[in-house]
Write a protein that holds these residues in place. Structure first.
Motif, mmCIF file in Angstrom:
data_model
loop_
_atom_site.group_PDB
_atom_site.id
_atom_site.type_symbol
_atom_site.label_atom_id
_atom_site.label_comp_id
_atom_site.label_asym_id
_atom_site.label_seq_id
_atom_site.Cartn_x
_atom_site.Cartn_y
_atom_site.Cartn_z
ATOM 1 N N PRO A 266 10.830 69.183 18.943
ATOM 2 C CA PRO A 266 9.363 69.598 19.163
ATOM 3 C C PRO A 266 8.263 68.588 18.610
ATOM 4 C CG PRO A 266 10.551 70.819 17.296
ATOM 5 C CD PRO A 266 11.453 70.109 17.956
ATOM 6 N N ALA A 267 6.975 68.850 19.152
ATOM 7 C CA ALA A 267 6.103 67.630 18.349
ATOM 8 C C ALA A 267 4.877 68.461 18.510
ATOM 9 C CB ALA A 267 6.133 66.316 19.232
ATOM 10 N N TYR A 268 3.946 67.845 17.800
ATOM 11 C CA TYR A 268 2.342 68.204 17.652
ATOM 12 C C TYR A 268 1.545 66.776 18.457
ATOM 13 C CZ TYR A 268 2.414 72.658 15.103
ATOM 14 O OH TYR A 268 2.549 74.054 15.034
ATOM 15 N N VAL A 269 0.884 66.959 19.191
ATOM 16 C CA VAL A 269 0.333 65.891 19.979
ATOM 17 C C VAL A 269 -0.993 65.982 19.965
ATOM 18 C CG1 VAL A 269 0.038 64.230 22.025
ATOM 19 C CG2 VAL A 269 2.503 65.390 21.179
ATOM 20 N N VAL A 270 -1.950 65.019 19.380
ATOM 21 C CA VAL A 270 -3.188 65.226 19.603
ATOM 22 C C VAL A 270 -3.782 64.301 20.567
ATOM 23 C CG1 VAL A 270 -5.473 64.771 18.249
ATOM 24 C CG2 VAL A 270 -3.676 65.653 17.262
ATOM 25 N N THR A 271 -4.295 64.703 21.556
ATOM 26 C CA THR A 271 -5.191 63.640 22.559
ATOM 27 C C THR A 271 -6.414 63.506 22.220
ATOM 28 O OG1 THR A 271 -5.392 65.749 24.067
ATOM 29 C CG2 THR A 271 -3.310 64.205 24.491
ATOM 30 N N VAL A 272 -7.138 62.494 22.281
ATOM 31 C CA VAL A 272 -8.484 62.004 22.077
ATOM 32 C C VAL A 272 -9.157 61.596 23.405
ATOM 33 C CG1 VAL A 272 -9.910 61.157 20.618
ATOM 34 C CG2 VAL A 272 -7.823 61.744 19.619
ATOM 35 N N GLU A 292 5.668 57.503 27.576
ATOM 36 C CA GLU A 292 6.102 58.697 28.472
ATOM 37 C C GLU A 292 5.003 60.013 28.443
ATOM 38 O OE1 GLU A 292 8.369 58.854 24.550
ATOM 39 O OE2 GLU A 292 7.553 57.468 25.949
ATOM 40 N N LEU A 293 3.960 59.889 27.416
ATOM 41 C CA LEU A 293 3.111 60.905 27.173
ATOM 42 C C LEU A 293 1.773 60.384 27.765
ATOM 43 C CD1 LEU A 293 3.720 62.352 23.828
ATOM 44 C CD2 LEU A 293 4.558 63.120 26.015
ATOM 45 N N ARG A 294 1.218 59.412 28.133
ATOM 46 C CA ARG A 294 0.227 58.802 28.493
ATOM 47 C C ARG A 294 0.035 59.072 29.882
ATOM 48 N NH1 ARG A 294 -0.185 52.603 27.094
ATOM 49 N NH2 ARG A 294 0.877 53.329 25.107
ATOM 50 N N THR A 295 -1.116 59.663 30.382
ATOM 51 C CA THR A 295 -1.742 59.878 31.512
ATOM 52 C C THR A 295 -3.178 59.682 31.643
ATOM 53 O OG1 THR A 295 -2.598 62.006 30.856
ATOM 54 C CG2 THR A 295 -0.191 62.233 31.713
ATOM 55 N N GLU A 296 -3.619 59.548 33.032
ATOM 56 C CA GLU A 296 -4.914 59.129 33.288
ATOM 57 C C GLU A 296 -5.943 59.872 32.463
ATOM 58 O OE1 GLU A 296 -7.973 58.645 36.928
ATOM 59 O OE2 GLU A 296 -6.148 59.714 37.299
ATOM 60 N N LEU A 357 -5.252 69.580 20.323
ATOM 61 C CA LEU A 357 -3.894 69.660 19.428
ATOM 62 C C LEU A 357 -2.980 70.392 20.245
ATOM 63 C CD1 LEU A 357 -1.859 69.020 17.007
ATOM 64 C CD2 LEU A 357 -2.966 71.207 16.055
ATOM 65 N N TRP A 358 -1.966 69.944 20.734
ATOM 66 C CA TRP A 358 -0.766 70.463 21.586
ATOM 67 C C TRP A 358 0.499 70.584 20.930
ATOM 68 C CZ3 TRP A 358 -2.207 71.096 26.586
ATOM 69 C CH2 TRP A 358 -3.288 70.400 27.138
ATOM 70 N N HIS A 359 1.236 71.732 21.304
ATOM 71 C CA HIS A 359 2.636 71.973 21.023
ATOM 72 C C HIS A 359 3.313 71.535 22.075
ATOM 73 C CE1 HIS A 359 6.250 73.800 20.008
ATOM 74 N NE2 HIS A 359 6.196 73.306 18.918
ATOM 75 N N VAL A 363 9.189 66.163 22.811
ATOM 76 C CA VAL A 363 8.360 65.098 22.468
ATOM 77 C C VAL A 363 8.216 64.073 23.849
ATOM 78 C CG1 VAL A 363 10.110 63.642 21.348
ATOM 79 C CG2 VAL A 363 7.459 63.584 20.873
ATOM 80 N N THR A 364 9.352 64.028 24.612
ATOM 81 C CA THR A 364 9.531 63.147 25.501
ATOM 82 C C THR A 364 8.700 63.485 26.878
ATOM 83 O OG1 THR A 364 11.526 64.043 26.659
ATOM 84 C CG2 THR A 364 11.668 62.400 24.746
ATOM 85 N N THR A 365 8.191 64.949 26.865
ATOM 86 C CA THR A 365 7.433 65.388 28.075
ATOM 87 C C THR A 365 6.511 66.135 27.954
ATOM 88 O OG1 THR A 365 7.980 66.470 30.258
ATOM 89 C CG2 THR A 365 9.514 67.158 28.417
ATOM 90 N N TRP A 366 5.570 66.369 28.871
ATOM 91 C CA TRP A 366 4.564 67.477 28.617
ATOM 92 C C TRP A 366 4.945 68.930 29.166
ATOM 93 C CZ3 TRP A 366 0.201 67.127 25.870
ATOM 94 C CH2 TRP A 366 -0.310 65.885 25.862
ATOM 95 N N LYS A 367 6.162 68.928 29.766
ATOM 96 C CA LYS A 367 6.480 70.074 30.395
ATOM 97 C C LYS A 367 6.658 71.141 29.107
ATOM 98 C CE LYS A 367 10.512 72.066 32.682
ATOM 99 N NZ LYS A 367 11.801 72.067 33.531
#
Length: 384
Positions: A266-272, A292-296, A357-359, A363-367
């Motif tokens: 599991p991961a917490y990810v902050v997108t800015v 693997e987490l970078r999108t447009e 802030l996402w859970h 950690v390898t996918t946005w699913k």
């Protein structure tokens, strides 16, 4: 006087003969019986024994499917008690088995076979698998807080010869038995982390002072409470007219273990994100998300997770492929993390900020990702 000496001499010789006889008899006792001595006499070593009444009651309750509360210490005693069914064990071996199970509740039958070669491997495997199945059938939500450790001390042994930098990644856990000097990586290790906090001056906590048991009626509410534990703060800093500077702070506010908790990945990810005229601004400075987490539009951000690698050095969340642990960026108890991001402005108009802030379950996918906190305002962002 002579008669007295003769009688005493005969008595001494007789006692000596008894002692010698007992010693010789002990050599003829089958090893399998030695493991049962504690069951007969309730003998204790270091204040605990697998054959005390308390251990016997839990053993019988597990067999009957009637156990309602377990603790790691008592479970380890019953585990050692069960191993004596697989072959001969002397009292020292039984106590060693109890200590071993307490330190590594996920220990494999093969490793137990190596430690205790006189046990029948097939019988040992049956006993271990049966015991674990009975433990998993204990009604959820009824066990005391101490039983959390029976699952939340799970580690994984790395391939033979491999070890991770335990002192660099877990300086307070370098001497922790479960991590075995870097030969075992933590998979579900909240109890280990909680112990490390207490061992180094932190406030002792009980798991169930914050959490309800798995499967309890209010478990889902408890899950929501854990998510609310995470704090997010966003500020816009003064900067040159052609630069937008954003400062982001994240905090593990209250938990006694690292966040996010959970098994393996599991991961917490902050997108800015920053936009002007609905177009994303280019990142001049700041941390970028892994590929693997970078999108447009989602280039900048922070990741709080464990970084497991396979034999080829690629990131993995597959436990069967793990060959190394290169980092653990999860937030420690009470820890703030602060980071700055600079974006190139298109013009002098206000920018629109989107900091989330996402859970992530993996950690390898946005699913399966869920937004936990969101700050979305024109050039000024506050905690929602």
């Amino acid at each position: 006087m002579s008669d007295g000496h003769t009688t005493r001499g005969k008595s001494i010789l007789g006692s000596a003969a008894v002692v010698v006889g007992l010693c010789l008899a002990s050599l003829a006792i089958p090893d399998a019986w030695l493991g049962r001595v504690g069951e007969l006499f309730g003998a204790a070593e270091e204040g605990a024994d697998p054959f005390t009444d308390e251990a016997a009651r839990l053993d019988a309750a597990l067999d009957a499917g009637e156990a309602t509360a377990v603790s790691p210490e008592l479970v380890s005693l019953v585990a050692a008690r069960r191993l004596t069914r697989a072959g001969p064990m002397n009292p020292d071996e039984v106590q060693e088995a109890a200590r071993l199970w307490l330190a590594q509740p996920d220990i494999a039958p093969e490793e137990l076979s190596q430690r205790f070669p006189r046990l029948n491997p097939d019988a040992l495997r049956v006993e271990v698998e049966t015991f674990r199945a009975q433990l998993s059938a204990v009604p959820p939500g009824t066990a005391p807080a101490s039983s959390c450790a029976s699952c939340h001390r799970e580690t994984l042994e790395l391939p033979e010869g491999a070890a991770f930098d335990v002192r660099g990644i877990y300086p307070f856990g370098a001497d922790t038995r479960e991590l075995a000097g870097g030969r075992r990586v933590p998979l579900l290790a909240e109890s280990i982390e909680l112990d490390a906090v207490e061992d180094h001056g932190g406030t002792p906590k009980n798991c169930q002072s914050c959490h309800v048991g798995h499967g309890a009626d209010d478990f889902e509410i408890d899950r929501a409470a854990r998510i609310k534990n995470m704090g997010l703060w966003v500020d816009v800093e003064p900067s040159d007219a052609n630069v937008l500077q954003i400062r982001v702070k994240v905090k593990n506010a209250a938990s006694g273990h690292r966040a996010p908790a959970g098994r393996l990945s599991p991961a917490y990810v902050v997108t800015v994100e920053a936009r002007q005229h609905r177009e994303p601004l280019g990142l001049r400075f700041g941390n970028r998300l892994p590929g693997e987490l970078r999108t447009e539009g989602r280039e900048a951000g922070l990741v709080f997770s464990r970084d497991f690698r396979d034999a080829q050095g690629d990131r993995t969340s597959d436990p069967t492929r793990i060959a190394n642990l290169v980092a653990d960026t999860r937030l420690e108890s009470g820890r703030f993390h602060q980071a700055s991001f600079l974006f190139d402005r298109r013009d002098t108009s206000l920018a629109h900020l989107e900091v989330v802030l996402w859970h992530l379950p993996d950690v390898t996918t946005w699913k399966g990702a869920k937004a936990i906190r969101r700050a979305s305002k024109p050039e000024v962002a506050e905690t929602p």
